[in-house]
Write a protein that holds these residues in place. Structure first.
Motif, PDB file in Angstrom:
ATOM      1  N   LEU A 153       0.842  -1.199   0.000  1.00  0.00           N
ATOM      2  CA  LEU A 153       0.000   0.000   0.000  1.00  0.00           C
ATOM      3  C   LEU A 153       0.878   1.250   0.000  1.00  0.00           C
ATOM      4  CD1 LEU A 153      -2.714  -1.200   2.545  1.00  0.00           C
ATOM      5  CD2 LEU A 153      -2.733  -1.365   0.038  1.00  0.00           C
ATOM      6  N   VAL A 154       1.361   1.622  -1.172  1.00  0.00           N
ATOM      7  CA  VAL A 154       2.360   2.686  -1.269  1.00  0.00           C
ATOM      8  C   VAL A 154       1.782   4.064  -0.986  1.00  0.00           C
ATOM      9  CG1 VAL A 154       3.798   1.378  -2.863  1.00  0.00           C
ATOM     10  CG2 VAL A 154       2.022   2.883  -3.776  1.00  0.00           C
ATOM     11  N   HIS A 155       0.466   4.213  -1.108  1.00  0.00           N
ATOM     12  CA  HIS A 155      -0.166   5.515  -0.874  1.00  0.00           C
ATOM     13  C   HIS A 155      -0.712   5.640   0.550  1.00  0.00           C
ATOM     14  CE1 HIS A 155       0.128   6.443  -5.128  1.00  0.00           C
ATOM     15  NE2 HIS A 155      -0.394   5.254  -5.398  1.00  0.00           N
ATOM     16  N   SER A 156      -0.371   4.706   1.420  1.00  0.00           N
ATOM     17  CA  SER A 156      -1.012   4.602   2.727  1.00  0.00           C
ATOM     18  C   SER A 156      -0.006   4.730   3.860  1.00  0.00           C
ATOM     19  CB  SER A 156      -1.740   3.253   2.840  1.00  0.00           C
ATOM     20  OG  SER A 156      -2.292   3.085   4.123  1.00  0.00           O
ATOM     21  N   VAL A 157      -0.486   5.265   4.977  1.00  0.00           N
ATOM     22  CA  VAL A 157       0.309   5.249   6.208  1.00  0.00           C
ATOM     23  C   VAL A 157       0.292   3.860   6.841  1.00  0.00           C
ATOM     24  CG1 VAL A 157      -1.511   5.897   7.836  1.00  0.00           C
ATOM     25  CG2 VAL A 157       0.812   6.670   8.248  1.00  0.00           C
ATOM     26  N   PHE A 158      -0.628   2.994   6.404  1.00  0.00           N
ATOM     27  CA  PHE A 158      -0.697   1.624   6.919  1.00  0.00           C
ATOM     28  C   PHE A 158       0.312   0.736   6.179  1.00  0.00           C
ATOM     29  CE2 PHE A 158      -5.267   3.095   7.270  1.00  0.00           C
ATOM     30  CZ  PHE A 158      -5.124   3.523   8.578  1.00  0.00           C
ATOM     31  N   ASN A 159       1.547   1.164   6.212  1.00  0.00           N
ATOM     32  CA  ASN A 159       2.653   0.503   5.526  1.00  0.00           C
ATOM     33  C   ASN A 159       3.921   1.038   6.171  1.00  0.00           C
ATOM     34  OD1 ASN A 159       4.744  -0.273   3.853  1.00  0.00           O
ATOM     35  ND2 ASN A 159       3.881   0.605   1.991  1.00  0.00           N
ATOM     36  N   ASP A 160       4.583   0.215   6.981  1.00  0.00           N
ATOM     37  CA  ASP A 160       5.729   0.696   7.735  1.00  0.00           C
ATOM     38  C   ASP A 160       6.931   1.033   6.868  1.00  0.00           C
ATOM     39  OD1 ASP A 160       4.401   0.635  10.107  1.00  0.00           O
ATOM     40  OD2 ASP A 160       5.290  -1.225  10.848  1.00  0.00           O
ATOM     41  N   ARG A 161       6.872   0.689   5.587  1.00  0.00           N
ATOM     42  CA  ARG A 161       7.952   1.066   4.680  1.00  0.00           C
ATOM     43  C   ARG A 161       7.709   2.412   4.007  1.00  0.00           C
ATOM     44  NH1 ARG A 161       9.961  -4.463   1.549  1.00  0.00           N
ATOM     45  NH2 ARG A 161      10.377  -5.676   3.440  1.00  0.00           N
ATOM     46  N   SER A 162       6.507   2.927   4.115  1.00  0.00           N
ATOM     47  CA  SER A 162       6.210   4.214   3.495  1.00  0.00           C
ATOM     48  C   SER A 162       6.711   5.346   4.380  1.00  0.00           C
ATOM     49  CB  SER A 162       4.709   4.364   3.258  1.00  0.00           C
ATOM     50  OG  SER A 162       4.034   4.704   4.455  1.00  0.00           O
ATOM     51  N   SER A 197       3.547  10.939   6.467  1.00  0.00           N
ATOM     52  CA  SER A 197       3.324  11.417   7.832  1.00  0.00           C
ATOM     53  C   SER A 197       2.084  12.315   7.873  1.00  0.00           C
ATOM     54  CB  SER A 197       4.546  12.179   8.346  1.00  0.00           C
ATOM     55  OG  SER A 197       4.831  13.305   7.521  1.00  0.00           O
ATOM     56  N   ARG A 198       1.128  12.000   7.017  1.00  0.00           N
ATOM     57  CA  ARG A 198      -0.124  12.744   6.960  1.00  0.00           C
ATOM     58  C   ARG A 198      -1.251  11.774   6.653  1.00  0.00           C
ATOM     59  NH1 ARG A 198      -1.285  13.047   1.611  1.00  0.00           N
ATOM     60  NH2 ARG A 198       0.452  12.722   0.190  1.00  0.00           N
ATOM     61  N   PHE A 199      -2.449  12.245   6.798  1.00  0.00           N
ATOM     62  CA  PHE A 199      -3.650  11.466   6.510  1.00  0.00           C
ATOM     63  C   PHE A 199      -3.866  11.542   5.000  1.00  0.00           C
ATOM     64  CE2 PHE A 199      -8.324  11.005   8.154  1.00  0.00           C
ATOM     65  CZ  PHE A 199      -8.411   9.760   7.561  1.00  0.00           C
ATOM     66  N   THR A 200      -3.404  10.536   4.272  1.00  0.00           N
ATOM     67  CA  THR A 200      -3.417  10.600   2.815  1.00  0.00           C
ATOM     68  C   THR A 200      -4.833  10.471   2.265  1.00  0.00           C
ATOM     69  OG1 THR A 200      -3.183   8.214   2.466  1.00  0.00           O
ATOM     70  CG2 THR A 200      -1.147   9.474   2.794  1.00  0.00           C
ATOM     71  N   THR A 201      -4.996  10.867   1.019  1.00  0.00           N
ATOM     72  CA  THR A 201      -6.295  10.712   0.353  1.00  0.00           C
ATOM     73  C   THR A 201      -6.718   9.250   0.321  1.00  0.00           C
ATOM     74  OG1 THR A 201      -5.887  12.659  -1.023  1.00  0.00           O
ATOM     75  CG2 THR A 201      -7.554  11.102  -1.798  1.00  0.00           C
ATOM     76  N   PHE A 202      -5.774   8.363   0.044  1.00  0.00           N
ATOM     77  CA  PHE A 202      -6.079   6.931   0.006  1.00  0.00           C
ATOM     78  C   PHE A 202      -6.626   6.479   1.354  1.00  0.00           C
ATOM     79  CE2 PHE A 202      -4.926   2.422   0.232  1.00  0.00           C
ATOM     80  CZ  PHE A 202      -5.347   1.955  -1.007  1.00  0.00           C
ATOM     81  N   ASP A 203      -5.994   6.896   2.441  1.00  0.00           N
ATOM     82  CA  ASP A 203      -6.444   6.462   3.762  1.00  0.00           C
ATOM     83  C   ASP A 203      -7.762   7.118   4.159  1.00  0.00           C
ATOM     84  OD1 ASP A 203      -4.286   4.777   4.055  1.00  0.00           O
ATOM     85  OD2 ASP A 203      -3.043   6.280   5.034  1.00  0.00           O
TER      86      ASP A 203
END
Length: 244
Positions: A189-198, A201-207
């Motif tokens: 999930l490259v567009h998400s904060v629910f990915n510890d490799r990303s 540091s914001r609430f992305t549109t995807f999330d």
């Protein structure tokens, strides 16, 4: 065989490199995501657990069904409460079907946010999260969720303040959002904060789209993947214009 437990207690923690990042924000250029991408992201984050050993039934929906009442315990040398308060308000404004309130006393809260310096982290987790003075303490920040088929009853997040603004903001966003129900991480999930490799540091549109899907009224606590997945295409069509 499933064990007949009455409630689910979940813990997620974050281990990330401290790198520079931008401020916590809901504002971003809205990329276009396909319905299939959003359904895939929803299924990967809402079902499953980052730390399986804490699982009772990880493949059931977890969400609040009433107002989320936050209390912020600022124990760090730097007072981070204004930033935390702003993000809590942004969560409430950005997720339809979710009401967030900042309450004046801890007794009124069902979501506790502990902002600590690193030297306090282990003690606060042991006393307030595990309630065990000898417990091992994982991660650089964490969130604990108590849930059953009626929904989430309690969440508690521990956020470290003094190891750079990126780690503070990343932990703030991920742990507070995961405390609302999407308990799993996935490296795809490259567009998400629910990915510890990303490095978000914001609430992305995807999330924001995923959380709006979760808090749609047709999605109920305790639902299984088989019950939820047929509903998602119509829910995506409904919430997409509201978020974008």
């Amino acid at each position: 065989m499933r064990r007949p437990l009455s409630r689910l207690i979940l813990l997620l923690c974050l281990a990330l490199p401290a790198v520079a990042g931008g401020p916590v924000s809901l504002r971003a250029a809205p990329p276009t995501f396909s319905t299939e991408e959003l359904i895939d992201g929803f299924m990967k984050t809402v079902f499953g657990l980052e730390y399986r050993s804490w699982s009772w039934q990880p493949y059931l929906v977890k969400k609040y069904t009433g107002p989320v009442r936050f209390y912020v315990h600022n124990m760090a040398a730097r007072d981070r409460r204004p930033t935390v308060y702003r993000f809590i308000e942004q969560i409430g404004a950005g997720i339809r079907g979710l009401s967030t309130i900042i309450v004046p006393t801890p007794e009124e809260a069902n979501f506790h946010v502990y902002v600590v310096d690193r030297g306090q982290y282990r003690d606060v987790v042991r006393r307030h999260i595990y309630k065990d003075p000898t417990a091992d303490v994982p991660g650089r920040c964490l969130v604990r969720v108590v849930s059953d088929r009626r929904g989430i009853s309690q969440s508690a997040a521990v956020i470290v303040s003094d190891e750079g603004d990126f780690l503070f903001r990343r932990c703030l966003v991920e742990e507070l959002l995961q405390g609302l129900g999407p308990m799993n991480d996935d490296d795809s999930l490259v567009h998400s904060v629910f990915n510890d490799r990303s490095r978000h540091s914001r609430f992305t549109t995807f999330d924001r789209l995923l959380l709006n899907m979760l808090y749609h009224p047709r999605i109920q606590p305790g639902m299984s993947p088989a019950q939820v997945e047929p509903l998602l295409p119509a829910i995506v069509r409904e919430i997409r214009p509201l978020v974008n």
